[in-house]
Each structure stands twice: as structure tokens, then as C-alpha cells.
Enzyme design. Structure first.
Site, PDB file in Angstrom:
ATOM      1  N   ASP A  49       0.656  -1.097  -0.404  1.00  0.00           N
ATOM      2  CA  ASP A  49       0.460   0.077  -0.201  1.00  0.00           C
ATOM      3  C   ASP A  49       0.232   1.503   0.376  1.00  0.00           C
ATOM      4  O   ASP A  49       0.497   2.285  -0.689  1.00  0.00           O
ATOM      5  CB  ASP A  49      -0.361  -0.100   1.055  1.00  0.00           C
ATOM      6  CG  ASP A  49      -1.825  -0.377   0.958  1.00  0.00           C
ATOM      7  OD1 ASP A  49      -2.072  -1.422  -0.114  1.00  0.00           O
ATOM      8  OD2 ASP A  49      -3.369  -0.645   2.140  1.00  0.00           O
ATOM      9  N   ASN A  94      -4.725  -2.152  -4.605  1.00  0.00           N
ATOM     10  CA  ASN A  94      -6.350  -1.973  -3.575  1.00  0.00           C
ATOM     11  C   ASN A  94      -5.572  -0.801  -2.604  1.00  0.00           C
ATOM     12  O   ASN A  94      -6.923  -1.457  -1.512  1.00  0.00           O
ATOM     13  CB  ASN A  94      -6.256  -3.491  -2.765  1.00  0.00           C
ATOM     14  CG  ASN A  94      -7.301  -3.893  -2.698  1.00  0.00           C
ATOM     15  OD1 ASN A  94      -8.639  -2.566  -3.241  1.00  0.00           O
ATOM     16  ND2 ASN A  94      -7.822  -4.557  -2.683  1.00  0.00           N
ATOM     17  N   ASP A 314     -11.152  -2.607  11.059  1.00  0.00           N
ATOM     18  CA  ASP A 314      -9.783  -3.576  10.882  1.00  0.00           C
ATOM     19  C   ASP A 314      -9.942  -4.385  11.936  1.00  0.00           C
ATOM     20  O   ASP A 314      -9.825  -5.742  11.554  1.00  0.00           O
ATOM     21  CB  ASP A 314      -8.648  -2.755  10.190  1.00  0.00           C
ATOM     22  CG  ASP A 314      -8.818  -1.533   9.139  1.00  0.00           C
ATOM     23  OD1 ASP A 314     -10.255  -2.223   8.543  1.00  0.00           O
ATOM     24  OD2 ASP A 314      -8.008  -1.356   8.792  1.00  0.00           O
ATOM     25  N   GLU A 342     -11.465  -5.382   1.152  1.00  0.00           N
ATOM     26  CA  GLU A 342     -10.337  -6.550   0.492  1.00  0.00           C
ATOM     27  C   GLU A 342     -11.129  -7.431  -0.611  1.00  0.00           C
ATOM     28  O   GLU A 342     -10.829  -7.696  -2.145  1.00  0.00           O
ATOM     29  CB  GLU A 342      -9.292  -7.219   1.061  1.00  0.00           C
ATOM     30  CG  GLU A 342      -8.555  -5.541   1.205  1.00  0.00           C
ATOM     31  CD  GLU A 342      -8.285  -4.304   2.192  1.00  0.00           C
ATOM     32  OE1 GLU A 342      -9.564  -4.756   2.118  1.00  0.00           O
ATOM     33  OE2 GLU A 342      -7.345  -3.658   3.023  1.00  0.00           O
ATOM     34  N   HIS A 386      -5.587  -9.336   2.811  1.00  0.00           N
ATOM     35  CA  HIS A 386      -4.028  -9.927   4.390  1.00  0.00           C
ATOM     36  C   HIS A 386      -5.194  -9.871   5.530  1.00  0.00           C
ATOM     37  O   HIS A 386      -4.063 -10.852   6.495  1.00  0.00           O
ATOM     38  CB  HIS A 386      -3.537  -8.505   4.225  1.00  0.00           C
ATOM     39  CG  HIS A 386      -3.946  -7.586   4.605  1.00  0.00           C
ATOM     40  ND1 HIS A 386      -3.617  -6.308   5.162  1.00  0.00           N
ATOM     41  CD2 HIS A 386      -5.599  -7.017   3.769  1.00  0.00           C
ATOM     42  CE1 HIS A 386      -4.817  -5.031   4.895  1.00  0.00           C
ATOM     43  NE2 HIS A 386      -5.724  -5.474   4.723  1.00  0.00           N
ATOM     44  N   ARG A 387      -6.072  -9.486   5.797  1.00  0.00           N
ATOM     45  CA  ARG A 387      -6.566  -9.742   7.038  1.00  0.00           C
ATOM     46  C   ARG A 387      -6.676 -11.341   7.332  1.00  0.00           C
ATOM     47  O   ARG A 387      -7.145 -10.924   8.192  1.00  0.00           O
ATOM     48  CB  ARG A 387      -7.853  -8.626   7.558  1.00  0.00           C
ATOM     49  CG  ARG A 387      -6.737  -6.873   7.683  1.00  0.00           C
ATOM     50  CD  ARG A 387      -7.264  -6.693   8.500  1.00  0.00           C
ATOM     51  NE  ARG A 387      -7.201  -4.609   8.287  1.00  0.00           N
ATOM     52  CZ  ARG A 387      -5.949  -4.496   8.498  1.00  0.00           C
ATOM     53  NH1 ARG A 387      -5.230  -5.178   9.457  1.00  0.00           N
ATOM     54  NH2 ARG A 387      -5.318  -3.174   8.092  1.00  0.00           N
ATOM     55  N   LYS A 412       0.059  -6.412   1.140  1.00  0.00           N
ATOM     56  CA  LYS A 412      -0.066  -5.248   1.633  1.00  0.00           C
ATOM     57  C   LYS A 412       0.198  -4.388   2.227  1.00  0.00           C
ATOM     58  O   LYS A 412      -0.066  -3.181   1.950  1.00  0.00           O
ATOM     59  CB  LYS A 412      -1.985  -5.642   1.655  1.00  0.00           C
ATOM     60  CG  LYS A 412      -3.209  -4.171   1.138  1.00  0.00           C
ATOM     61  CD  LYS A 412      -4.788  -4.655   0.986  1.00  0.00           C
ATOM     62  CE  LYS A 412      -5.297  -2.982   0.547  1.00  0.00           C
ATOM     63  NZ  LYS A 412      -5.418  -2.113   1.633  1.00  0.00           N
TER      64      LYS A 412
HETATM   65  O1  S3P Z   1      -7.953   5.921   6.419  1.00  0.00           O
HETATM   66  C1  S3P Z   1      -7.897   5.111   6.956  1.00  0.00           C
HETATM   67  O2  S3P Z   1      -6.391   4.938   6.866  1.00  0.00           O
HETATM   68  C2  S3P Z   1      -8.618   4.042   7.048  1.00  0.00           C
HETATM   69  C3  S3P Z   1     -10.028   3.682   6.949  1.00  0.00           C
HETATM   70  C4  S3P Z   1     -10.989   2.282   7.236  1.00  0.00           C
HETATM   71  O3  S3P Z   1     -11.548   2.060   6.043  1.00  0.00           O
HETATM   72  P1  S3P Z   1     -13.055   3.031   5.956  1.00  0.00           P
HETATM   73  O4  S3P Z   1     -13.490   4.316   6.462  1.00  0.00           O
HETATM   74  O5  S3P Z   1     -14.154   2.397   4.888  1.00  0.00           O
HETATM   75  O6  S3P Z   1     -14.005   2.046   7.419  1.00  0.00           O
HETATM   76  C5  S3P Z   1     -10.253   1.301   6.807  1.00  0.00           C
HETATM   77  O7  S3P Z   1     -10.927   0.028   7.448  1.00  0.00           O
HETATM   78  C6  S3P Z   1      -8.517   1.161   6.255  1.00  0.00           C
HETATM   79  O8  S3P Z   1      -8.278   0.250   6.693  1.00  0.00           O
HETATM   80  C7  S3P Z   1      -8.029   2.450   6.356  1.00  0.00           C
HETATM   81  C1  PEP Z   2      -9.522  -1.856   4.443  1.00  0.00           C
HETATM   82  C2  PEP Z   2      -8.570  -1.747   4.779  1.00  0.00           C
HETATM   83  O1  PEP Z   2      -8.155  -1.655   3.771  1.00  0.00           O
HETATM   84  P1  PEP Z   2      -7.948   0.077   2.350  1.00  0.00           P
HETATM   85  O2  PEP Z   2      -6.722   1.140   3.119  1.00  0.00           O
HETATM   86  O3  PEP Z   2      -6.522   0.009   1.144  1.00  0.00           O
HETATM   87  O4  PEP Z   2      -9.375   0.465   2.206  1.00  0.00           O
HETATM   88  C3  PEP Z   2      -7.372  -2.525   5.104  1.00  0.00           C
HETATM   89  O5  PEP Z   2      -6.146  -2.393   5.857  1.00  0.00           O
HETATM   90  O6  PEP Z   2      -7.965  -3.638   6.272  1.00  0.00           O
END
Ligand code: S3P
Ligand code: PEP
Length: 426
Positions: A49, A94, A314, A342, A386-387, A412
Site C-alpha cells: 500500500d 488495492n 479492521d 479487500e 491480508h487480514r 498489502k
Molecule cells: O483512513 C484510513 O486509514 C482507513 C480507514 C478505514 O476504512 P473505512 O473508513 O473505509 O472504514 C480502514 O478500514 C482502512 O484500513 C484504513
Molecule cells: C480496509 C483496508 O484497507 P484500505 O486502506 O485499502 O481500505 C484494510 O487494510 O483492512
């Protein structure tokens, strides 16, 4: 396909220095790129990422020096939005934390860009963000399906003003508009429609913006006021906190089969909401120690709990597999947006938990897990998530082995996850 079989683990204990937070790494890189001055970042996450964000910034003309180990990066900021480049295509994998904030930043910059990604990215909605940016007159087109990437962005200076944004699917859309609002030519008022999900990620965004010199008025997560025509100013040095979501697997492992596991790089004052995963473990019965610079968990008898996990979607996945080791059922509520991450995580989690013998009720926005008397060996599909891979490593803390399909999908956010996990096990 590559698989990894983890033999039953009798005992797990030790100390883990967490890799940097994904959420903070990608925010700091973008803010440092847009800020005036040079930012020296340490404990940057080295994962797919973050690579996507780094590659995108480099293609957009940002100069940075990345150490060989890729965890130190000095970013030379632009002191404003991105500057004119040749037409480019940016592949963002992704990575939601790259796709969403970059969409906003590029829409407000003098650039012509196509944003692409992995097939799953084209199934993850972005319509609420595009609708919001279009109220600021942004020129963004969908290249395939309405409301989904890939996107074509004809960036230009945006004036700011009042917009509404739907917050019910992802907080990342609000993060994206908040991060560019101070760079627009006039003040902005951002009004939330629907119930804002994942609120602690907005706290991360606001905390980081503030370290870069910009304050936002947050009116109870319903309305945000941002002064326009500002500049971000680099704080100079930035140490990235450890990743609290990545910590969840180790803390859960200790609760199930510790010993004690101490995770360092985060502590009780960490900015990431996912540290409160430890509160859920404590409610299940685990012993939790909170320090300034670490969190430690020690095993105890676990009981199932029924909770709302909207704030920590998460880390909540880790509760689903921890539930296999608790007395009685566990219910994870208010997690509809697992379906647009994901993979459809509600469906995937239910399918794979059933394979190891759990009784699972999958609702529209909740999952109820009742553990079996003994777990069965299964080959766990990970859906390029990944999770899913990391959560199901916990099954090995039973008397049964577990086989993880495509274990490398942890790249990821945590490429070395299985090595670290195995290093703590005996
Ligand atoms: O802003 C961020 O860093 C994130 C927000 C969350 O997503 P959502 O806001 O879509 O739930 C989380 O699931 C993602 O892994 C990271
Ligand atoms: C939802 C996730 O990732 P993303 O930042 O791509 O939304 C995650 O890391 O669980």
C-alpha cells in the site's frame, strides 16, 4: 497456489516492534509532499500500500530519498498542490489510503491523470467521494462503471465552499476532502450525510493535519469547517507510530495462548483508534497492560462478548477468529462496510470460520460466531485479503494445524507477518 501450514502452537510469548502504521504512513507521505519544507520520516511502513503511494508521488514529480530498508524517507515538499505534468496513469493496487486521498488532491491540482488499480479496487465504491468533489466543480469521470474506479481526473484549481458528503460507507472519503480543503482558494464547510463510519480514522486525519499546521473545526463529526488558502508546513521530523491493526493479531494470540506479548511502537496515547482492540480483549477476559510506549496482553479465560465495532472495522476481524477460543458466542455488530473492503469480509469470514467447525450467523451488518468443541483442520481461502490470512493464523493456537492459502497476500500491509508470528511461537 502457494500455501502455508502452521502446526499447532503450544505457547506464544515475546515482544514485537511493530512496523509503521499504514494509515499514518500514507497520510504523512501525502501531507509531506504538499507541505512547505522537508520532512524526515522514520518507521515508515514498507508494504504494497505504501509502495503505491510512493510510486504515485514520484510520478507526480515529488522528490524523496528512501533508505535501502525503505523505512526512512526524506520528502521534499512542494508547498502546495501538485504541479503540471505530462498526462499520466497511476496504478494504486488495492490501497484505499492511496486511491481516495489522491483522487481529491489530483482533482484540485493542474494535472491530467488516470487512476487504476487491481480488479478488486474496481469493485470498491468511490461515488460518495466523487459526488462530494463535483460539488466543488471537480472534473472526474468514471472509465468503466459509475461510482467505481478506474477514474479519469482533469484537475484544476477548486474554489471550496459548502459541500455534503455521504459518510455511511467509508471515512476515507471525508479524509480525502479534509486533506485538500485548506489548499482550496476559499473556506469550506463539509456536511456529513448519513452516519459517519470509522470515526477514529478522522481523528487520525485531523491530528496529522494539525501537526502540519492546519486546524479544522470538527462539529461533532457532522460538520467540518476549514479555512481556505492555507499551506501545510512540515514539522521537520516524523516518527510513524506502530500499526495498531497489525498489533491486534499478536495481542489476540497472547490472550489465547500466552504468555505475555508486548507490542512496542504504540501505547496508551497512540492516535490510532485500533489500539482499543485491546479493550475488547479485556472485556473478553484477557489481562491488558497499557504503557506510554507499549501495550501488553497476557492470557486468561476468554468469554464471548456482543459489541458494536464500527469504530475499529479492521481490528474487529481479529475478534472473529479470537471468538473460536472464547466460552459462548461472540457477536461483532455494525460492520456493514466489511463488505466493500479487500473482499466481502462478512461473507469470507463466515465461510472460512465454518470450515474450522464454528457455527456462524452472517447478518447484513453483523456476524455471530459460536465456537465448536474442537477446531478442525482446514485449508483457509484468503481472497487476496491480508487480514483474512493474518486472522486465521490464530487457528494454530488450538490443537489443530491450519493451512493458509496465498500467505503472501499479507504484503498489502505486513509482508513479514508470518515470520514474526512464527518467531514468537513454541
Ligand atoms: O483512513 C484510513 O486509514 C482507513 C480507514 C478505514 O476504512 P473505512 O473508513 O473505509 O472504514 C480502514 O478500514 C482502512 O484500513 C484504513
Ligand atoms: C480496509 C483496508 O484497507 P484500505 O486502506 O485499502 O481500505 C484494510 O487494510 O483492512
Amino acid at each position: 497456489m502457494k500455501t502455508l501450514t502452521l502446526a499447532p502452537i503450544n505457547h506464544i510469548a515475546g515482544e514485537v516492534h511493530l512496523p509503521g502504521s499504514k494509515s499514518i504512513s500514507n497520510r504523512v507521505l501525502l501531507l509531506a509532499a504538499l507541505a512547505e519544507g522537508t520532512t524526515h520520516i522514520t518507521n515508515l511502513l514498507d508494504s504494497d500500500d505504501v509502495k503505491h503511494m510512493l510510486n504515485a508521488l514520484s510520478a507526480l514529480g515529488i522528490r524523496y530519498d528512501l533508505s535501502t530498508c525503505r523505512t526512512k524517507c526524506t520528502v521534499h515538499g512542494l508547498g502546495g498542490l501538485f504541479q503540471h505534468t505530462e498526462e499520466i496513469t497511476l496504478f494504486l493496487g488495492n490501497a484505499g489510503t492511496a486511491m481516495r486521498p489522491l483522487t481529491a488532491a489530483l482533482a484540485a491540482s493542474d494535472v491530467s491523470v488516470t487512476l487504476t488499480g487491481e480488479p478488486r479496487m474496481y469493485e470498491r465504491p468511490i461515488g460518495h467521494l466523487v459526488d462530494a468533489l463535483r460539488q466543488w466543480q471537480a472534473d472526474i469521470q468514471y472509465l468503466e462503471n459509475k461510482s467505481f474506479p478506474p477514474l479519469r481526473i482533469n484537475g484544476k484549481a477548486l474554489a471550496g465552499g459548502r459541500i455534503t458528503i455521504d459518510g455511511s460507507i467509508s471515512s476515507q472519503f471525508l479524509t480525502a476532502v479534509l486533506m485538500i480543503a485548506p489548499l482550496l482558494t476559499s473556506d469550506s464547510e463539509i456536511v456529513i450525510e448519513g452516519e459517519l463510519v470509522s470515526k477514529p480514522y478522522i481523528d487520525i486525519t485531523l491530528a496529522l493535519m494539525s501537526r502540519f499546521g492546519v486546524t479544522v473545526e470538527n462539529q461533532q463529526y457532522q460538520r467540518f469547517l476549514v479555512t481556505g488558502n492555507q499551506r501545510y508546513c512540515s514539522p521537520g521530523q516524523w516518527l510513524v507510530e506502530g500499526d495498531a491493526s497489525s498489533a491486534s493479531y499478536f495481542l489476540a494470540a497472547a490472550a489465547i495462548k500466552g504468555g505475555t506479548i508486548k507490542v512496542t511502537g504504540i501505547g496508551k496515547h497512540a492516535v490510532q483508534g485500533d489500539i482499543h482492540f485491546a479493550d475488547a480483549l479485556a472485556a473478553m477476559g484477557a489481562h491488558v497492560e497499557w504503557a506510554d510506549d507499549y501495550i501488553a496482553v497476557t492470557r486468561n479465560t476468554l468469554r464471548g462478548i456482543d459489541r458494536d465495532y464500527n469504530a475499529i472495522p479492521d481490528a474487529a476481524m481479529t475478534i472473529a477468529t479470537t471468538a473460536l477460543f472464547a466460552e459462548g458466542p461472540t457477536v461483532i455488530r455494525n460492520i456493514y462496510n466489511w463488505r466493500v473492503k479487500e473482499t466481502d469480509r462478512l461473507a469470507a469470514m463466515a465461510t472460512e470460520l465454518r470450515k474450522v467447525g464454528a457455527e456462524v450467523e452472517e447478518g447484513h451488518d453483523y456476524i455471530k460466531v459460536t465456537p465448536p468443541k474442537a477446531l478442525t483442520h482446514a485449508s483457509i481461502a484468503t481472497y487476496n485479503d491480508h487480514r483474512m490470512a493474518m486472522c486465521f493464523s490464530l487457528v494454530a493456537l488450538s490443537d489443530t494445524a491450519v493451512t493458509i492459502e496465498d500467505p503472501d497476500c499479507t504484503a498489502k500491509t505486513f509482508p513479514s507477518y508470518f515470520d514474526v508470528f512464527k518467531g514468537l511461537s513454541s
